[in-house]
Design an enzyme around this catalytic site. Structure first.
Site, PDB file in Angstrom:
ATOM      1  N   ARG A 147      -7.298 -26.171   2.050  1.00  0.00           N
ATOM      2  CA  ARG A 147      -7.160 -26.326   3.509  1.00  0.00           C
ATOM      3  C   ARG A 147      -8.115 -27.349   4.092  1.00  0.00           C
ATOM      4  O   ARG A 147      -7.765 -28.104   5.001  1.00  0.00           O
ATOM      5  CB  ARG A 147      -7.450 -24.988   4.208  1.00  0.00           C
ATOM      6  CG  ARG A 147      -6.298 -24.081   4.239  1.00  0.00           C
ATOM      7  CD  ARG A 147      -6.544 -22.855   5.110  1.00  0.00           C
ATOM      8  NE  ARG A 147      -5.633 -21.822   4.685  1.00  0.00           N
ATOM      9  CZ  ARG A 147      -4.324 -21.808   4.958  1.00  0.00           C
ATOM     10  NH1 ARG A 147      -3.781 -22.756   5.681  1.00  0.00           N
ATOM     11  NH2 ARG A 147      -3.562 -20.837   4.504  1.00  0.00           N
ATOM     12  N   ARG A 202       0.869 -23.658   9.921  1.00  0.00           N
ATOM     13  CA  ARG A 202      -0.324 -23.744   9.082  1.00  0.00           C
ATOM     14  C   ARG A 202      -1.460 -23.030   9.795  1.00  0.00           C
ATOM     15  O   ARG A 202      -1.594 -23.130  11.023  1.00  0.00           O
ATOM     16  CB  ARG A 202      -0.771 -25.213   8.915  1.00  0.00           C
ATOM     17  CG  ARG A 202       0.201 -26.097   8.197  1.00  0.00           C
ATOM     18  CD  ARG A 202       0.071 -26.020   6.711  1.00  0.00           C
ATOM     19  NE  ARG A 202      -1.295 -26.181   6.236  1.00  0.00           N
ATOM     20  CZ  ARG A 202      -1.676 -25.905   4.997  1.00  0.00           C
ATOM     21  NH1 ARG A 202      -0.794 -25.461   4.125  1.00  0.00           N
ATOM     22  NH2 ARG A 202      -2.928 -26.078   4.620  1.00  0.00           N
ATOM     23  N   ILE A 203      -2.282 -22.333   9.028  1.00  0.00           N
ATOM     24  CA  ILE A 203      -3.514 -21.792   9.596  1.00  0.00           C
ATOM     25  C   ILE A 203      -4.551 -22.908   9.537  1.00  0.00           C
ATOM     26  O   ILE A 203      -4.727 -23.554   8.492  1.00  0.00           O
ATOM     27  CB  ILE A 203      -3.963 -20.541   8.811  1.00  0.00           C
ATOM     28  CG1 ILE A 203      -2.950 -19.433   9.059  1.00  0.00           C
ATOM     29  CG2 ILE A 203      -5.368 -20.128   9.221  1.00  0.00           C
ATOM     30  CD1 ILE A 203      -3.211 -18.159   8.304  1.00  0.00           C
ATOM     31  N   LEU A 204      -5.185 -23.161  10.667  1.00  0.00           N
ATOM     32  CA  LEU A 204      -6.106 -24.295  10.760  1.00  0.00           C
ATOM     33  C   LEU A 204      -7.532 -23.861  10.454  1.00  0.00           C
ATOM     34  O   LEU A 204      -7.937 -22.736  10.773  1.00  0.00           O
ATOM     35  CB  LEU A 204      -6.021 -24.890  12.168  1.00  0.00           C
ATOM     36  CG  LEU A 204      -4.617 -25.420  12.500  1.00  0.00           C
ATOM     37  CD1 LEU A 204      -4.451 -25.623  13.998  1.00  0.00           C
ATOM     38  CD2 LEU A 204      -4.340 -26.709  11.741  1.00  0.00           C
ATOM     39  N   THR A 217      -8.537 -21.400  19.640  1.00  0.00           N
ATOM     40  CA  THR A 217      -9.912 -21.191  19.178  1.00  0.00           C
ATOM     41  C   THR A 217      -9.831 -20.677  17.743  1.00  0.00           C
ATOM     42  O   THR A 217      -8.737 -20.560  17.186  1.00  0.00           O
ATOM     43  CB  THR A 217     -10.649 -20.164  20.062  1.00  0.00           C
ATOM     44  OG1 THR A 217      -9.932 -18.931  19.994  1.00  0.00           O
ATOM     45  CG2 THR A 217     -10.748 -20.641  21.502  1.00  0.00           C
ATOM     46  N   ASN A 245      -1.463 -24.199  22.004  1.00  0.00           N
ATOM     47  CA  ASN A 245      -0.442 -23.604  21.130  1.00  0.00           C
ATOM     48  C   ASN A 245       0.511 -22.791  21.989  1.00  0.00           C
ATOM     49  O   ASN A 245       0.139 -22.318  23.060  1.00  0.00           O
ATOM     50  CB  ASN A 245      -1.108 -22.668  20.103  1.00  0.00           C
ATOM     51  CG  ASN A 245      -0.102 -22.051  19.135  1.00  0.00           C
ATOM     52  OD1 ASN A 245       0.803 -22.747  18.646  1.00  0.00           O
ATOM     53  ND2 ASN A 245      -0.240 -20.764  18.867  1.00  0.00           N
ATOM     54  N   HIS A 300       2.964 -19.364  21.663  1.00  0.00           N
ATOM     55  CA  HIS A 300       3.186 -18.205  20.796  1.00  0.00           C
ATOM     56  C   HIS A 300       4.286 -17.341  21.411  1.00  0.00           C
ATOM     57  O   HIS A 300       4.273 -17.086  22.617  1.00  0.00           O
ATOM     58  CB  HIS A 300       1.887 -17.404  20.655  1.00  0.00           C
ATOM     59  CG  HIS A 300       2.034 -16.241  19.733  1.00  0.00           C
ATOM     60  ND1 HIS A 300       2.058 -16.381  18.363  1.00  0.00           N
ATOM     61  CD2 HIS A 300       2.223 -14.916  19.981  1.00  0.00           C
ATOM     62  CE1 HIS A 300       2.231 -15.190  17.805  1.00  0.00           C
ATOM     63  NE2 HIS A 300       2.333 -14.285  18.767  1.00  0.00           N
ATOM     64  N   GLN A 310      12.337 -19.632  27.809  1.00  0.00           N
ATOM     65  CA  GLN A 310      11.112 -19.606  28.635  1.00  0.00           C
ATOM     66  C   GLN A 310      10.028 -20.505  28.049  1.00  0.00           C
ATOM     67  O   GLN A 310       9.268 -21.141  28.778  1.00  0.00           O
ATOM     68  CB  GLN A 310      10.586 -18.169  28.770  1.00  0.00           C
ATOM     69  CG  GLN A 310      11.481 -17.276  29.593  1.00  0.00           C
ATOM     70  CD  GLN A 310      11.716 -17.844  30.980  1.00  0.00           C
ATOM     71  OE1 GLN A 310      10.780 -18.235  31.671  1.00  0.00           O
ATOM     72  NE2 GLN A 310      12.971 -17.920  31.391  1.00  0.00           N
ATOM     73  N   SER A 358       3.559 -17.180  25.416  1.00  0.00           N
ATOM     74  CA  SER A 358       2.243 -17.521  25.964  1.00  0.00           C
ATOM     75  C   SER A 358       1.830 -18.912  25.490  1.00  0.00           C
ATOM     76  O   SER A 358       1.989 -19.239  24.308  1.00  0.00           O
ATOM     77  CB  SER A 358       1.176 -16.553  25.444  1.00  0.00           C
ATOM     78  OG  SER A 358       1.546 -15.203  25.617  1.00  0.00           O
ATOM     79  N   GLY A 392      11.675 -27.897  16.290  1.00  0.00           N
ATOM     80  CA  GLY A 392      11.141 -28.783  17.326  1.00  0.00           C
ATOM     81  C   GLY A 392      11.831 -28.662  18.677  1.00  0.00           C
ATOM     82  O   GLY A 392      11.845 -29.622  19.450  1.00  0.00           O
ATOM     83  N   SER A 393      12.352 -27.475  18.997  1.00  0.00           N
ATOM     84  CA  SER A 393      12.975 -27.357  20.327  1.00  0.00           C
ATOM     85  C   SER A 393      11.924 -27.450  21.430  1.00  0.00           C
ATOM     86  O   SER A 393      12.215 -27.936  22.527  1.00  0.00           O
ATOM     87  CB  SER A 393      13.800 -26.071  20.443  1.00  0.00           C
ATOM     88  OG  SER A 393      12.988 -24.941  20.430  1.00  0.00           O
TER      89      SER A 393
HETATM   90  C1  GRF Z   1       8.387 -21.091  18.738  1.00  0.00           C
HETATM   91  O1  GRF Z   1       8.963 -19.819  18.802  1.00  0.00           O
HETATM   92  C2  GRF Z   1       6.932 -21.040  19.065  1.00  0.00           C
HETATM   93  O2  GRF Z   1       6.615 -20.019  19.983  1.00  0.00           O
HETATM   94  C3  GRF Z   1       6.299 -20.771  17.734  1.00  0.00           C
HETATM   95  O3  GRF Z   1       7.071 -21.507  16.828  1.00  0.00           O
HETATM   96  C4  GRF Z   1       8.384 -21.658  17.332  1.00  0.00           C
HETATM   97  C5  GRF Z   1       8.730 -23.109  17.315  1.00  0.00           C
HETATM   98  O4  GRF Z   1      10.065 -23.344  17.681  1.00  0.00           O
HETATM   99  N1  GRF Z   1       4.909 -21.138  17.727  1.00  0.00           N
HETATM  100  P1  GRF Z   1      10.608 -24.817  17.808  1.00  0.00           P
HETATM  101  O5  GRF Z   1      10.375 -25.512  16.473  1.00  0.00           O
HETATM  102  O6  GRF Z   1       9.869 -25.485  18.919  1.00  0.00           O
HETATM  103  O7  GRF Z   1      12.066 -24.681  18.100  1.00  0.00           O
END
Ligand code: GRF
Length: 216
Positions: free
Chosen positions: A68, A94-96, A144, A110, A112, A176, A139, A15-16
């Site tokens: 699911r 999880r894949i939604l 979608t 999201n 990524h 970042q 990103s 959860g950073s």
């Molecule tokens: C991050 O690297 C994010 O890009 C990916 O999952 C990770 C979550 O990190 N989708 P955190 O739990 O927010 O530290």
């Protein structure tokens, strides 16, 4: 768009990115109200971050559901109880289902850890190094039905160093992420960002397919 924007965050781990949002939006006059944090894992450290910030938390364990569809239906009901304007996936592993993604069309973001469309899926830092990429990053995109394939909002690039390991590279990319995710959420809350039938618009203008790009 009425302010503040009610935000529900879904996570499974550290959860950073949630913490970056808490830090960005926990002040008076914030355009964003983090209404709840929901995890599919009871041991996610992100839940502790939320509790420490006085944010409501819920755990919905996918193991208790038969498939699911059933889990996503229950998840939608839980999320919608908080009347979100926006839902943010922040390391939700999880894949939604298509039904879930359609339900939140245009209000589901999201983050990524790669410069999409490069390196969709997992282990992105290792794969960027193996591919000899000179640039890597992260990103934020609207979600979608195509996994890691939704319209881009903002990307941040970092230069790959000759002596980088997946861990050192991940550290710089993570830093970042903590900049661009709150930024994208703020844009949405302020009504500057939206997903329409012709793609993403920003301040009323179509946004380039690559989204905003932030370089060091
Ligand atoms: C991050 O690297 C994010 O890009 C990916 O999952 C990770 C979550 O990190 N989708 P955190 O739990 O927010 O530290």
């Amino acid at each position: 768009m009425p302010l503040p924007c009610n935000l529900v965050v879904l996570l499974s781990g550290s959860g950073s990115n949630l913490q970056a949002m808490i830090d960005a939006f926990s002040h008076r006059d914030s355009p964003v109200c983090i209404r709840a944090v929901i995890s599919n894992r009871a041991d996610a450290f992100g839940l502790e971050r939320a509790r420490a910030a006085g944010i409501e938390t819920r755990v919905l364990d996918h193991a208790g559901y038969d498939g699911r569809e059933a889990f996503d239906q229950a998840l939608m009901a839980l999320i919608d109880g908080f009347e979100p304007t926006l839902v943010a996936l922040a390391g939700f592993m999880r894949i939604l289902t298509p039904g879930f993604v359609r339900h939140y069309h245009g209000r589901l973001l999201n983050i990524h850890p790669s410069l999409l469309p490069r390196h969709k899926g997992l282990h992105t830092h290792k794969r960027a190094l193996e591919a000899g990429d000179t640039e890597h990053g992260c990103s934020v995109h609207f979600v979608t039905e195509e996994l890691d394939g939704g319209p881009l909002v903002v990307q941040a690039a970092v230069a790959v160093q000759a002596d980088d390991t997946p861990e050192t590279l991940a550290g710089r990319v993570h830093a970042q992420e903590h900049q661009i995710y709150p930024l994208a959420v703020r844009w949405f809350a302020e009504g500057r960002l939206c997903l329409g039938s012709h793609g993403v618009s920003f301040d009323g203008q179509p946004l380039a397919a690559s989204g905003h790009l932030i370089r060091p």
